[in-house]
Design a protein around this motif. Structure first.
Motif, short mmCIF file in Angstrom:
data_model
loop_
_atom_site.label_atom_id
_atom_site.label_comp_id
_atom_site.label_asym_id
_atom_site.label_seq_id
_atom_site.Cartn_x
_atom_site.Cartn_y
_atom_site.Cartn_z
N SER A 287 27.76 34.22 41.79
CA SER A 287 29.21 34.16 41.57
C SER A 287 29.63 32.76 41.11
N CYS A 288 29.04 31.72 41.69
CA CYS A 288 29.36 30.35 41.28
C CYS A 288 28.89 30.09 39.85
N LEU A 289 27.72 30.64 39.50
CA LEU A 289 27.21 30.50 38.13
C LEU A 289 28.16 31.17 37.14
N LEU A 290 28.61 32.39 37.45
CA LEU A 290 29.54 33.10 36.58
C LEU A 290 30.83 32.31 36.39
N LEU A 291 31.35 31.76 37.49
CA LEU A 291 32.58 30.99 37.40
C LEU A 291 32.38 29.73 36.56
N GLY A 292 31.21 29.10 36.69
CA GLY A 292 30.94 27.90 35.91
C GLY A 292 30.83 28.17 34.42
N LEU A 293 30.25 29.33 34.06
CA LEU A 293 30.00 29.63 32.65
C LEU A 293 31.19 30.28 31.96
N TRP A 294 31.90 31.16 32.68
CA TRP A 294 32.92 31.98 32.02
C TRP A 294 34.24 31.97 32.77
N HIS A 295 34.73 30.79 33.14
CA HIS A 295 35.99 30.72 33.88
C HIS A 295 37.20 30.84 32.96
N ASP A 296 36.98 30.99 31.65
CA ASP A 296 38.09 31.18 30.71
C ASP A 296 38.36 32.65 30.42
N SER A 297 37.63 33.54 31.07
CA SER A 297 37.77 34.97 30.80
C SER A 297 38.04 35.73 32.09
N MET A 298 39.00 36.64 32.06
CA MET A 298 39.45 37.32 33.27
C MET A 298 38.37 38.19 33.90
N VAL A 299 37.65 38.95 33.10
CA VAL A 299 36.67 39.90 33.66
C VAL A 299 35.55 39.18 34.41
N PRO A 300 34.92 38.15 33.82
CA PRO A 300 33.89 37.44 34.59
C PRO A 300 34.43 36.77 35.86
N VAL A 301 35.66 36.26 35.79
CA VAL A 301 36.24 35.63 36.98
C VAL A 301 36.44 36.66 38.09
N MET A 302 36.98 37.82 37.75
CA MET A 302 37.17 38.88 38.75
C MET A 302 35.85 39.36 39.30
N ALA A 303 34.85 39.52 38.43
CA ALA A 303 33.53 39.95 38.89
C ALA A 303 32.92 38.92 39.83
N ALA A 304 33.08 37.65 39.46
CA ALA A 304 32.52 36.58 40.29
C ALA A 304 33.21 36.53 41.65
N LEU A 305 34.53 36.67 41.66
CA LEU A 305 35.26 36.65 42.93
C LEU A 305 34.87 37.84 43.81
N LEU A 306 34.66 39.00 43.19
CA LEU A 306 34.25 40.17 43.95
C LEU A 306 32.88 39.94 44.58
N LEU A 307 31.93 39.46 43.80
CA LEU A 307 30.61 39.16 44.34
C LEU A 307 30.70 38.14 45.48
N PHE A 308 31.51 37.11 45.26
CA PHE A 308 31.61 36.06 46.26
C PHE A 308 32.16 36.60 47.58
N PHE A 309 33.25 37.35 47.52
CA PHE A 309 33.90 37.76 48.76
C PHE A 309 33.13 38.88 49.47
N ILE A 310 32.40 39.71 48.73
CA ILE A 310 31.50 40.65 49.40
C ILE A 310 30.47 39.87 50.22
N ALA A 311 29.83 38.92 49.56
CA ALA A 311 28.78 38.13 50.23
C ALA A 311 29.36 37.29 51.36
N TYR A 312 30.51 36.67 51.12
CA TYR A 312 31.13 35.82 52.14
C TYR A 312 31.43 36.63 53.40
N ASN A 313 32.01 37.81 53.24
CA ASN A 313 32.35 38.64 54.39
C ASN A 313 31.10 39.07 55.15
#
Length: 457
Positions: A287-313
């Motif tokens: 998720s951090c890699l996705l955010l670093g590479l594609w933080h200018d696009s909504m779909v990768p940001v949403m996908a990264a946040l979803l991955l992050f919060f699943i794992a975080y929980n």
């Protein structure tokens, strides 16, 4: 739980929830607010976010010990009052340094250990695990609510208004403490929830526990650093006004909770804990890699946040469970104290280092730095030995027993793998296989003058 225990547990959980809600509410909005403060730099933004973790890490265990001597409620009330003063200082601040002082004061009201001791004083051992689960769920709900409510409140009352609300929450918590939480009949040492000074050496020498402490430090460092960069990504890179940020977080959090449950079931029921654990850390890194590479696009940001919060929980739920299973049966409270200290210290490091990374390398520096930490955690965790899925049990015993002889006899019982008798605390601590263990066999072994009711923890 009986009615008195339910009242105590939900009141204490309410105090926890209000306090943590106050800390979490500024996470999604503070970085944007801090731009207008005098003397602000990216590093100081991060320091302001994370400094509470430093003071909390330093003081939570000493506050717990103080509560053993002068009483739980005076220590908790004093901590809440310090927290309220810190909130007022932050609310009235016009410079970043005043906010830092206020946040440091907030963390100085370090009442977590004293609160857990009070919870233990007011609950029987057989319901204590459920009581602690209620508190844990309340903290989790506070985090979720804060990510949604923080941006909304900041639009209506400003971030300084959020700090005023936080001070009010602390004062309300003092009222709840004295009006709704009963006074314990007596203060006791509870090794299952309290840190014992003489046990720190044993805990700090345990390599498996240290891996878990390192992990929670990294996890909270990552999430603190992400909230330095995420508000700027949503506002400046995706053109989403701050008032609309909750509509980014809300669907992500709801879906993440839905995915978290089956993963935890697989880990616990199918005994795939290590696989799920390593998968979750990998998801954090990805998720951090996705955010670093594609933080200018909504779909990768949403996908990264979803991955992050699943794992975080998943990790937030499984790490305390692993600590409990790996810790010596008579020193679980000490192990959890070290774990909590590592968690708070991680928030401090994540804020300070994340702010520096943002200042030096912009948002991608924060994300790639966080991803690198996650990869380091993955390497450290890969060699970890997962504990056998056994349950902790407590029983009462008289203080004049032959502890060593009784331990030897208990270890002969079916399903008992570890036993520790602590006569001075009238307690027996066991680790058992629930499929084989029979509480009646333990009761039959104990002498008539002992109380042989075994309780699961």
């Amino acid at each position: 739980m009986n009615s008195a225990e339910r009242s105590s547990v939900f009141s204490i959980a309410g105090i926890y929830g209000l306090r943590m809600l106050g800390l979490f509410l500024i996470l999604p909005v503070f970085a944007l607010y801090a731009e207008g403060l005098e003397g602000v730099t990216p590093t100081l933004i991060g320091l302001a976010l994370g400094i509470y973790g430093f003071t909390m890490a330093m003081l939570q265990i000493p506050f717990g010990w103080l509560s053993d001597r002068i009483g739980r409620k005076p220590v908790i009330a004093a901590g809440l009052l310090i927290f309220a003063v810190g909130s007022v200082v932050a609310a009235m601040a016009d410079s970043i340094w005043m906010v830092i002082i206020g946040r440091a004061l907030q963390g100085s009201g370090a009442i977590a250990a004293a609160m857990m001791a009070l919870l233990a004083d007011l609950t029987r051992e057989e319901v204590r695990t459920k009581a602690m689960a209620v508190v844990g769920m309340t903290i989790g709900m506070s985090f979720t609510v804060a990510l949604i409510a923080g941006p909304m409140l900041s639009t209506w009352v400003g971030v300084d208004g959020i700090f005023w609300f936080t001070a009010l929450f602390a004062l309300l918590s003092i009222a709840v403490l004295y009006l709704l939480v009963p006074d314990p009949d007596h203060l006791s040492m509870h090794r299952d929830v309290e840190a014992v000074p003489g046990e720190f050496g044993r805990i700090l020498k345990d390599g498996q526990l240290l891996r878990l402490d390192f992990g929670i430090m990294i996890l909270h460092g990552i999430i603190m650093s992400l909230f330095i960069a995420l508000p700027f990504v949503l506002r400046d890179h995706l053109d989403i006004p701050a008032v609309d940020h909750p509509w980014v977080y809300l669907p992500v959090l709801l879906v993440a909770i839905a995915f978290m449950v089956p993963l935890i079931i697989v880990a616990e029921k199918k005994e795939k804990m290590k696989q799920v654990f390593l998968l979750s850390i990998s998801m954090i890194a990805l998720s951090c890699l996705l955010l670093g590479l594609w933080h200018d696009s909504m779909v990768p940001v949403m996908a990264a946040l979803l991955l992050f919060f699943i794992a975080y929980n998943v990790l937030e739920a499984t790490l305390p469970s692993l600590i409990s299973r790996m810790a010596p049966i008579d020193a679980k409270g000490t192990a959890m104290g070290v774990y909590s200290t590592s968690q708070f210290f991680g928030a401090f490091i994540g804020g300070a280092v994340g702010g520096w990374c943002y200042g030096q390398f912009d948002v991608q520096g924060v994300f790639f730095g966080a991803g690198s930490l996650a990869l380091l955690w993955l390497i450290v965790a890969y060699g970890m030995k997962m504990p056998v899925m056994r349950s902790s049990v407590m029983a009462h015993v008289d203080s004049d027993v032959d502890a060593l002889a009784l331990e030897m006899d208990i270890l002969k019982l079916a399903g008992v793998f570890e036993a520790k008798v602590v006569p001075e605390e009238n307690a027996i601590f066991l680790r058992v296989d629930k499929k084989l263990y029979n509480a009646d066999a333990l009761a039959a072994l104990l002498k008539p003058e002992m109380t042989g009711q075994a309780v699961e923890g």
